[in-house]
Design a protein around this motif. Structure first.
Motif, PDB file in Angstrom:
ATOM      1  N   VAL A 206      17.997 -14.228 -25.518  1.00  0.00           N
ATOM      2  CA  VAL A 206      17.628 -13.737 -26.843  1.00  0.00           C
ATOM      3  C   VAL A 206      16.674 -12.563 -26.716  1.00  0.00           C
ATOM      4  N   GLU A 207      15.734 -12.679 -25.781  1.00  0.00           N
ATOM      5  CA  GLU A 207      14.726 -11.634 -25.591  1.00  0.00           C
ATOM      6  C   GLU A 207      14.179 -11.739 -24.174  1.00  0.00           C
ATOM      7  N   GLY A 208      13.922 -10.586 -23.543  1.00  0.00           N
ATOM      8  CA  GLY A 208      13.325 -10.579 -22.214  1.00  0.00           C
ATOM      9  C   GLY A 208      14.283 -10.073 -21.156  1.00  0.00           C
ATOM     10  N   SER A 209      13.778 -10.030 -19.921  1.00  0.00           N
ATOM     11  CA  SER A 209      14.540  -9.407 -18.837  1.00  0.00           C
ATOM     12  C   SER A 209      15.087 -10.409 -17.822  1.00  0.00           C
ATOM     13  N   VAL A 210      14.991 -11.713 -18.119  1.00  0.00           N
ATOM     14  CA  VAL A 210      15.591 -12.701 -17.228  1.00  0.00           C
ATOM     15  C   VAL A 210      17.110 -12.500 -17.259  1.00  0.00           C
ATOM     16  N   HIS A 211      17.779 -12.817 -16.153  1.00  0.00           N
ATOM     17  CA  HIS A 211      19.217 -12.603 -16.042  1.00  0.00           C
ATOM     18  C   HIS A 211      19.923 -13.938 -15.841  1.00  0.00           C
ATOM     19  N   ILE A 212      21.011 -14.154 -16.565  1.00  0.00           N
ATOM     20  CA  ILE A 212      21.836 -15.347 -16.391  1.00  0.00           C
ATOM     21  C   ILE A 212      22.860 -15.046 -15.312  1.00  0.00           C
ATOM     22  N   ASP A 213      22.729 -15.722 -14.166  1.00  0.00           N
ATOM     23  CA  ASP A 213      23.667 -15.510 -13.065  1.00  0.00           C
ATOM     24  C   ASP A 213      24.958 -16.291 -13.255  1.00  0.00           C
ATOM     25  N   SER A 214      24.836 -17.558 -13.667  1.00  0.00           N
ATOM     26  CA  SER A 214      26.012 -18.397 -13.889  1.00  0.00           C
ATOM     27  C   SER A 214      25.597 -19.648 -14.646  1.00  0.00           C
ATOM     28  N   TYR A 215      26.584 -20.413 -15.081  1.00  0.00           N
ATOM     29  CA  TYR A 215      26.317 -21.701 -15.713  1.00  0.00           C
ATOM     30  C   TYR A 215      27.523 -22.613 -15.519  1.00  0.00           C
ATOM     31  N   SER A 216      27.251 -23.909 -15.634  1.00  0.00           N
ATOM     32  CA  SER A 216      28.303 -24.914 -15.542  1.00  0.00           C
ATOM     33  C   SER A 216      27.879 -26.101 -16.395  1.00  0.00           C
ATOM     34  N   PHE A 217      28.835 -27.026 -16.646  1.00  0.00           N
ATOM     35  CA  PHE A 217      28.478 -28.190 -17.451  1.00  0.00           C
ATOM     36  C   PHE A 217      29.195 -29.438 -16.958  1.00  0.00           C
ATOM     37  N   THR A 218      28.586 -30.574 -17.296  1.00  0.00           N
ATOM     38  CA  THR A 218      29.181 -31.884 -17.056  1.00  0.00           C
ATOM     39  C   THR A 218      29.346 -32.537 -18.425  1.00  0.00           C
ATOM     40  N   ASP A 219      29.491 -33.832 -18.460  1.00  0.00           N
ATOM     41  CA  ASP A 219      29.709 -34.538 -19.727  1.00  0.00           C
ATOM     42  C   ASP A 219      28.678 -34.206 -20.797  1.00  0.00           C
ATOM     43  N   ASN A 220      27.385 -34.194 -20.423  1.00  0.00           N
ATOM     44  CA  ASN A 220      26.347 -33.973 -21.442  1.00  0.00           C
ATOM     45  C   ASN A 220      25.205 -33.062 -20.975  1.00  0.00           C
ATOM     46  N   ARG A 221      25.422 -32.354 -19.885  1.00  0.00           N
ATOM     47  CA  ARG A 221      24.378 -31.458 -19.363  1.00  0.00           C
ATOM     48  C   ARG A 221      24.959 -30.078 -19.057  1.00  0.00           C
ATOM     49  N   LEU A 222      24.165 -29.065 -19.363  1.00  0.00           N
ATOM     50  CA  LEU A 222      24.537 -27.693 -19.049  1.00  0.00           C
ATOM     51  C   LEU A 222      23.502 -27.161 -18.064  1.00  0.00           C
ATOM     52  N   THR A 223      23.955 -26.627 -16.938  1.00  0.00           N
ATOM     53  CA  THR A 223      23.063 -26.061 -15.929  1.00  0.00           C
ATOM     54  C   THR A 223      23.238 -24.546 -15.911  1.00  0.00           C
ATOM     55  N   VAL A 224      22.118 -23.829 -15.972  1.00  0.00           N
ATOM     56  CA  VAL A 224      22.144 -22.370 -15.952  1.00  0.00           C
ATOM     57  C   VAL A 224      21.314 -21.888 -14.755  1.00  0.00           C
ATOM     58  N   TRP A 225      21.825 -20.887 -14.062  1.00  0.00           N
ATOM     59  CA  TRP A 225      21.107 -20.262 -12.939  1.00  0.00           C
ATOM     60  C   TRP A 225      20.532 -18.946 -13.421  1.00  0.00           C
ATOM     61  N   LEU A 226      19.193 -18.788 -13.244  1.00  0.00           N
ATOM     62  CA  LEU A 226      18.485 -17.610 -13.737  1.00  0.00           C
ATOM     63  C   LEU A 226      17.851 -16.823 -12.597  1.00  0.00           C
ATOM     64  N   SER A 227      17.860 -15.498 -12.738  1.00  0.00           N
ATOM     65  CA  SER A 227      17.177 -14.616 -11.795  1.00  0.00           C
ATOM     66  C   SER A 227      16.393 -13.575 -12.599  1.00  0.00           C
ATOM     67  N   ALA A 228      15.591 -12.792 -11.880  1.00  0.00           N
ATOM     68  CA  ALA A 228      14.815 -11.675 -12.439  1.00  0.00           C
ATOM     69  C   ALA A 228      13.755 -12.133 -13.439  1.00  0.00           C
TER      70      ALA A 228
END
Length: 94
Positions: free
Chosen positions: A40-62
């Motif tokens: 939404v705001e800022g300089s963090v970068h979303i590298d990738s994401y994945s999900f299971t039944d009820n959890r979403l995992t996001v990998w962040l850099s920068a």
């Protein structure tokens, strides 16, 4: 609903963070698809994401020292529910 991850992220790190939807889902329902993962705001970068039944995992850099970066997540469930969540990560050198 907006929350903050307790673990700050160093600008030089690449870390995984989890959004757990289990408390907001009806028993037996599962995440069917991820509709949006965006900064939404800022300089963090979303590298990738994945999900299971009820959890979403996001990998962040920068990210820049001192920022707090909100990230918007939107998922749909097999039961037809649309769940939105904004989570903020603080950027802090270690």
């Amino acid at each position: 609903m907006s929350i903050k991850w307790k673990t700050p992220k160093d600008p030089d790190e690449v870390l995984d963070y989890v959004v757990d939807y289990s408390s907001r889902m009806v028993p037996g329902d599962r995440i069917a698809a991820v509709l949006e993962v965006s900064v939404v705001e800022g300089s963090v970068h979303i590298d990738s994401y994945s999900f299971t039944d009820n959890r979403l995992t996001v990998w962040l850099s920068a990210g820049e020292e001192g920022e707090t970066c909100p990230i918007l997540f939107r998922v749909t469930t097999e039961g037809g529910r649309l769940l939105g969540q904004t989570v903020s990560v603080r950027i802090k050198s270690k």
